[in-house]
Scaffold this motif. Structure first.
Motif, PDB file in Angstrom:
ATOM      1  N   SER A   1      -4.786  -6.309  -4.689  1.00 27.68           N
ATOM      2  CA  SER A   1      -3.444  -5.766  -4.888  1.00 27.68           C
ATOM      3  C   SER A   1      -3.118  -4.750  -3.809  1.00 27.68           C
ATOM      4  O   SER A   1      -1.972  -4.663  -3.340  1.00 27.68           O
ATOM      5  CB  SER A   1      -3.345  -5.094  -6.265  1.00 27.68           C
ATOM      6  OG  SER A   1      -3.880  -5.893  -7.286  1.00 27.68           O
ATOM      7  N   GLU A   2      -4.136  -3.944  -3.438  1.00 31.86           N
ATOM      8  CA  GLU A   2      -3.990  -2.962  -2.373  1.00 31.86           C
ATOM      9  C   GLU A   2      -5.241  -2.981  -1.507  1.00 31.86           C
ATOM     10  O   GLU A   2      -6.360  -3.034  -2.033  1.00 31.86           O
ATOM     11  CB  GLU A   2      -3.799  -1.544  -2.927  1.00 31.86           C
ATOM     12  CG  GLU A   2      -2.455  -1.282  -3.569  1.00 31.86           C
ATOM     13  CD  GLU A   2      -2.304   0.175  -4.004  1.00 31.86           C
ATOM     14  OE1 GLU A   2      -3.255   0.966  -3.771  1.00 31.86           O
ATOM     15  OE2 GLU A   2      -1.255   0.512  -4.587  1.00 31.86           O
TER      16      GLU A   2
ATOM     17  N   TRP B   1      -7.209  -0.716   1.186  1.00 29.81           N
ATOM     18  CA  TRP B   1      -7.348   0.620   1.765  1.00 29.81           C
ATOM     19  C   TRP B   1      -8.325   0.573   2.931  1.00 29.81           C
ATOM     20  O   TRP B   1      -9.227  -0.273   2.976  1.00 29.81           O
ATOM     21  CB  TRP B   1      -7.891   1.600   0.732  1.00 29.81           C
ATOM     22  CG  TRP B   1      -6.969   1.945  -0.408  1.00 29.81           C
ATOM     23  CD1 TRP B   1      -6.229   1.087  -1.185  1.00 29.81           C
ATOM     24  CD2 TRP B   1      -6.725   3.256  -0.912  1.00 29.81           C
ATOM     25  NE1 TRP B   1      -5.539   1.776  -2.142  1.00 29.81           N
ATOM     26  CE2 TRP B   1      -5.827   3.116  -2.004  1.00 29.81           C
ATOM     27  CE3 TRP B   1      -7.169   4.521  -0.570  1.00 29.81           C
ATOM     28  CZ2 TRP B   1      -5.374   4.208  -2.732  1.00 29.81           C
ATOM     29  CZ3 TRP B   1      -6.724   5.614  -1.302  1.00 29.81           C
ATOM     30  CH2 TRP B   1      -5.823   5.461  -2.371  1.00 29.81           C
TER      31      TRP B   1
ATOM     32  N   ARG C   1      -0.927 -11.695   1.791  1.00 26.88           N
ATOM     33  CA  ARG C   1      -0.170 -10.558   2.314  1.00 26.88           C
ATOM     34  C   ARG C   1       1.326 -10.856   2.391  1.00 26.88           C
ATOM     35  O   ARG C   1       2.119 -10.020   2.807  1.00 26.88           O
ATOM     36  CB  ARG C   1      -0.676 -10.190   3.716  1.00 26.88           C
ATOM     37  CG  ARG C   1      -2.137  -9.787   3.795  1.00 26.88           C
ATOM     38  CD  ARG C   1      -2.429  -8.468   3.140  1.00 26.88           C
ATOM     39  NE  ARG C   1      -1.729  -7.347   3.769  1.00 26.88           N
ATOM     40  CZ  ARG C   1      -1.729  -6.115   3.277  1.00 26.88           C
ATOM     41  NH1 ARG C   1      -2.374  -5.851   2.147  1.00 26.88           N
ATOM     42  NH2 ARG C   1      -1.081  -5.155   3.896  1.00 26.88           N
TER      43      ARG C   1
ATOM     44  N   ILE D   1      -2.944  -3.351   6.429  1.00 25.35           N
ATOM     45  CA  ILE D   1      -3.526  -2.688   5.269  1.00 25.35           C
ATOM     46  C   ILE D   1      -2.400  -1.987   4.524  1.00 25.35           C
ATOM     47  O   ILE D   1      -1.261  -1.910   5.009  1.00 25.35           O
ATOM     48  CB  ILE D   1      -4.629  -1.676   5.666  1.00 25.35           C
ATOM     49  CG1 ILE D   1      -4.044  -0.582   6.563  1.00 25.35           C
ATOM     50  CG2 ILE D   1      -5.784  -2.386   6.376  1.00 25.35           C
ATOM     51  CD1 ILE D   1      -5.017   0.544   6.867  1.00 25.35           C
ATOM     52  N   ASP D   2      -2.731  -1.439   3.343  1.00 23.84           N
ATOM     53  CA  ASP D   2      -1.703  -0.803   2.522  1.00 23.84           C
ATOM     54  C   ASP D   2      -1.782   0.708   2.491  1.00 23.84           C
ATOM     55  O   ASP D   2      -0.760   1.379   2.380  1.00 23.84           O
ATOM     56  CB  ASP D   2      -1.790  -1.337   1.081  1.00 23.84           C
ATOM     57  CG  ASP D   2      -1.524  -2.823   1.005  1.00 23.84           C
ATOM     58  OD1 ASP D   2      -0.427  -3.245   1.381  1.00 23.84           O
ATOM     59  OD2 ASP D   2      -2.444  -3.558   0.595  1.00 23.84           O
ATOM     60  N   LYS D   3      -3.015   1.242   2.554  1.00 25.44           N
ATOM     61  CA  LYS D   3      -3.167   2.692   2.455  1.00 25.44           C
ATOM     62  C   LYS D   3      -4.348   3.149   3.293  1.00 25.44           C
ATOM     63  O   LYS D   3      -5.276   2.378   3.570  1.00 25.44           O
ATOM     64  CB  LYS D   3      -3.363   3.136   1.000  1.00 25.44           C
ATOM     65  CG  LYS D   3      -2.117   3.022   0.136  1.00 25.44           C
ATOM     66  CD  LYS D   3      -2.302   3.689  -1.215  1.00 25.44           C
ATOM     67  CE  LYS D   3      -1.013   3.605  -2.029  1.00 25.44           C
ATOM     68  NZ  LYS D   3      -1.136   4.244  -3.367  1.00 25.44           N
TER      69      LYS D   3
ATOM     70  N   ALA E   1      -7.658  -8.892   1.764  1.00 24.20           N
ATOM     71  CA  ALA E   1      -6.236  -9.217   1.666  1.00 24.20           C
ATOM     72  C   ALA E   1      -5.861  -9.795   0.308  1.00 24.20           C
ATOM     73  O   ALA E   1      -4.682  -9.781  -0.080  1.00 24.20           O
ATOM     74  CB  ALA E   1      -5.858 -10.211   2.772  1.00 24.20           C
TER      75      ALA E   1
ATOM     76  N   LEU F   1      -2.012   0.316   9.519  1.00 21.24           N
ATOM     77  CA  LEU F   1      -1.090   0.593   8.425  1.00 21.24           C
ATOM     78  C   LEU F   1       0.351   0.318   8.853  1.00 21.24           C
ATOM     79  O   LEU F   1       1.117  -0.310   8.109  1.00 21.24           O
ATOM     80  CB  LEU F   1      -1.232   2.046   7.971  1.00 21.24           C
ATOM     81  CG  LEU F   1      -0.311   2.501   6.842  1.00 21.24           C
ATOM     82  CD1 LEU F   1      -0.577   1.704   5.570  1.00 21.24           C
ATOM     83  CD2 LEU F   1      -0.467   3.996   6.583  1.00 21.24           C
TER      84      LEU F   1
ATOM     85  N   LYS G   1       1.200  -3.219   8.820  1.00 23.29           N
ATOM     86  CA  LYS G   1       1.087  -3.802   7.475  1.00 23.29           C
ATOM     87  C   LYS G   1      -0.111  -4.742   7.337  1.00 23.29           C
ATOM     88  O   LYS G   1      -0.096  -5.671   6.535  1.00 23.29           O
ATOM     89  CB  LYS G   1       2.380  -4.525   7.082  1.00 23.29           C
ATOM     90  CG  LYS G   1       3.581  -3.590   7.029  1.00 23.29           C
ATOM     91  CD  LYS G   1       4.840  -4.303   6.564  1.00 23.29           C
ATOM     92  CE  LYS G   1       6.018  -3.334   6.503  1.00 23.29           C
ATOM     93  NZ  LYS G   1       7.274  -3.995   6.060  1.00 23.29           N
TER      94      LYS G   1
END
Length: 591
Positions: free
Chosen positions: A146-147, A149, A226, A253-255, A143, A248, A251
């Motif tokens: 920046s991202e 996955w 987050r 995770i981001d991708k 977390a 996802l 939210k």
């Protein structure tokens, strides 16, 4: 005759060294001395946390043969250098599917946040969060990126935090083993695994408290990173588990993507011609942070169970331990070094021998008396004997999830004569001298007088421990007794109780050491590590005996291994944690 046999042994040892060990060392040395490719102009630094972590790198170069992996301190040092390296554009983190030790996760998260603050992006990739160990700490590290996955087929199962304990009480009763132990006091839970079949009330209370502290801290940190509230994140997580698409949509995770896709995205962000650079290779090329300037701060390391003597770990790897002679000598060496103005003592230990702990604490006192402030930086554990050696430092810094305290003592023995008798084995003992001579014989129970004497010794050790905490923390003895009783606390809990001064890691400890040494913030400072890492040839000589003429002859070839890259390769290692046997100021290790 003795010299003859020593000579023969020396020649024989030399042959083994020459035929077996030397080729291995030379091969490693050749590999290390080969010119490493320069850091790409646009590099993606890849940190793989899936292979396990130690707190500190070993000083024995041959520990590399016992495993591979990174240390938390190495990660912190290397990321600090990567922040300022114009070639390193992006950090890519591979997350483990199971848990990371909570305090290690705290320290890595802080280092990642400092890296991001330099303006460089961080991508974390997970192949799932499985409900194993402190997986919530793994998610917390992810977390902080920046991202974050996650692989498309992976599951998000970080829904809480669980721990299991094994109790042998019923099994011992069944097979005739008597566990005769004394504990000071009811929270000194290391004894319970031998004497109970379930958690006692105090055991359950203490474990629930520190588990809750770790869990809440991880949730709060992840929520902060987050940009959601801790209550909202906790509610979402505890309603799981989830598939990757569900995670996802919520939210968490981001991708969603394969690791190759995450690598491609990291390269795209790094720029034209970007390439992946393995963290271990980059760390080896950079080495430890040295700093610059006239004044120095000593960093003294200690990891593992605290025992008397010298030479922790085997010659070719093995478990790590804090050897009292070595650690005390390292502190005295720092005292004698005129350039050293303060000492940061990094402690990651569940405890051990009270005698060994007191020897190390005496060195800490000597440093303070010499006008060199001592700041303790606590790693995963600094409990029981680990707290003993920390208690009189000028300042104590711990991670919120560090396990500390456990101010208490235990000891005893197993009586196995009845158990062996069931298999036709008779265990008998003989002793001469006083009544206490055979007190710890496994063939018979304590006599009434032996038990009383042993109990009195436990009381003395406990009172000595309490006195040191009272002196070091400037707390009334009655207050120390109240918060001690063998109870384990987290760093966050310890700070509210006065057992810890500040929350943070090695970076914060170094900052405080500068302050206590009156080194201005804008003045450069050097770092000196104690004890000094051994060269391979010093390790060989120590392992095979300095009386061996052949070994001494081979040591003259040490120039072959003088290259710092060779030493760096040999120092990359993953060490097993060691729990001392029969130690009496040792905390239970529930993680």
């Amino acid at each position: 005759m003795k010299q003859f046999f020593l000579t023969v042994l020396g020649v024989f040892t030399g042959l083994i060294l020459f035929v077996v060990v030397l080729p291995i060392v030379l091969i490693v040395g050749a590999a290390a001395s080969a010119k490493e490719p320069a850091t790409p102009a646009n590099a993606v630094l890849e940190l793989d946390l899936r292979e396990g972590l130690t707190d500190q790198a070993p000083t024995n170069p041959f520990a590399a043969f016992g495993g591979s992996g990174l240390s938390v301190i190495q990660i912190v040092d290397t990321l600090a250098q990567a922040e300022k390296d114009s070639h390193v554009k992006v950090l890519l983190i591979r997350l483990p599917e199971a848990g990371i030790s909570p305090a290690s996760a705290d320290e890595i998260r802080q280092a990642v946040r400092r890296f991001r603050a330099s303006g460089k992006p961080v991508i974390a990739h997970s192949q799932g969060f499985q409900p194993v160990g402190t997986v919530i700490s793994s998610y917390m590290v992810g977390a902080s990126a920046s991202e974050l996955w996650m692989q498309n087929t992976a599951s998000f199962q970080a829904t809480g935090f669980s721990a299991d304990s094994i109790f042998l009480g019923r099994a011992f009763d069944r097979y005739g083993v008597r566990a005769e132990f004394e504990q000071r006091y009811e929270y000194k839970n290391a004894v319970n695994e031998y004497t109970q079949s379930d958690y006692t009330g105090p055991h359950r209370e203490a474990m629930t408290a520190w588990m809750t502290s770790i869990y809440d801290s991880a949730i709060a940190n992840a929520a902060f990173d987050r940009k959601v509230t801790a209550a909202a994140l906790k509610t979402t997580i505890e309603a799981g588990p989830y598939s990757a698409p569900q995670a996802l949509s919520l939210k968490l995770i981001d991708k969603i993507g394969q690791v190759e896709e995450a690598e491609a995205e990291a390269k795209r962000r790094a720029g034209n011609g970007a390439d992946i650079l393995e963290f271990g290779d980059y760390a080896s090329s950079k080495g430890e942070r040295q700093g610059s300037g006239r004044d120095a701060i000593a960093i003294v390391g200690g990891e593992g169970a605290i025992v008397t003597g010298t030479g922790g770990g085997g010659a070719f790897g093995g478990g790590s331990s804090i050897r009292s002679d070595d650690t005390a000598e390292a502190i005295y060496d720092a005292i004698e070094d005129k350039s050293v103005k303060a000492i940061v003592f990094r402690v990651s230990s569940p405890g051990g021998s009270p005698e060994a702990s007191e020897q190390i604490l005496a060195a800490v006192r000597a440093a303070k008396a010499a006008g060199k402030p001592v700041v303790v930086s606590m790693g995963d554990y600094a409990a029981s004997g680990g707290y003993w050696i920390s208690s009189e430092a000028n300042w104590i810094v711990a991670q919120p999830s560090t396990l500390t305290g456990s101010i208490g003592v235990f000891g005893g023995k197993f009586v196995v004569s009845e158990a062996l008798g069931r298999f036709g084995v008779d265990l008998r003992g003989l002793s001469i001298g006083g009544d206490y001579a055979d007190a710890f014989a496994p063939s018979q129970s304590f006599t009434t007088t032996q038990r009383a004497a042993f109990s009195a010794s436990m009381d003395r050790t406990y009172e000595e421990f309490v006195q040191r905490v009272s002196t070091g923390r400037r707390l009334p003895i009655a207050r120390v007794r109240e918060i001690a009783r063998g109870r384990v606390w987290t760093g966050a809990q310890g700070k509210t109780l006065g057992l810890v001064d500040q929350l943070g890691g090695l970076t914060e400890a170094i900052g405080k050491a500068r302050e206590l040494a009156n080194i201005p913030a804008d003045t450069s400072v050097r770092f000196k590590r104690f004890p000094t890492p051994q060269s391979p040839w010093e390790a060989l000589s120590a392992a095979f005996g300095v009386q061996s003429e052949a070994a001494q002859a081979l040591v003259t070839l040490g120039g072959v291994m003088s290259d710092p890259q060779t030493r760096a390769v040999l120092n990359r290692v993953e060490m097993e944690r060691m729990r001392g046997q029969g130690a009496s100021v040792l905390a239970d290790q529930p993680l």
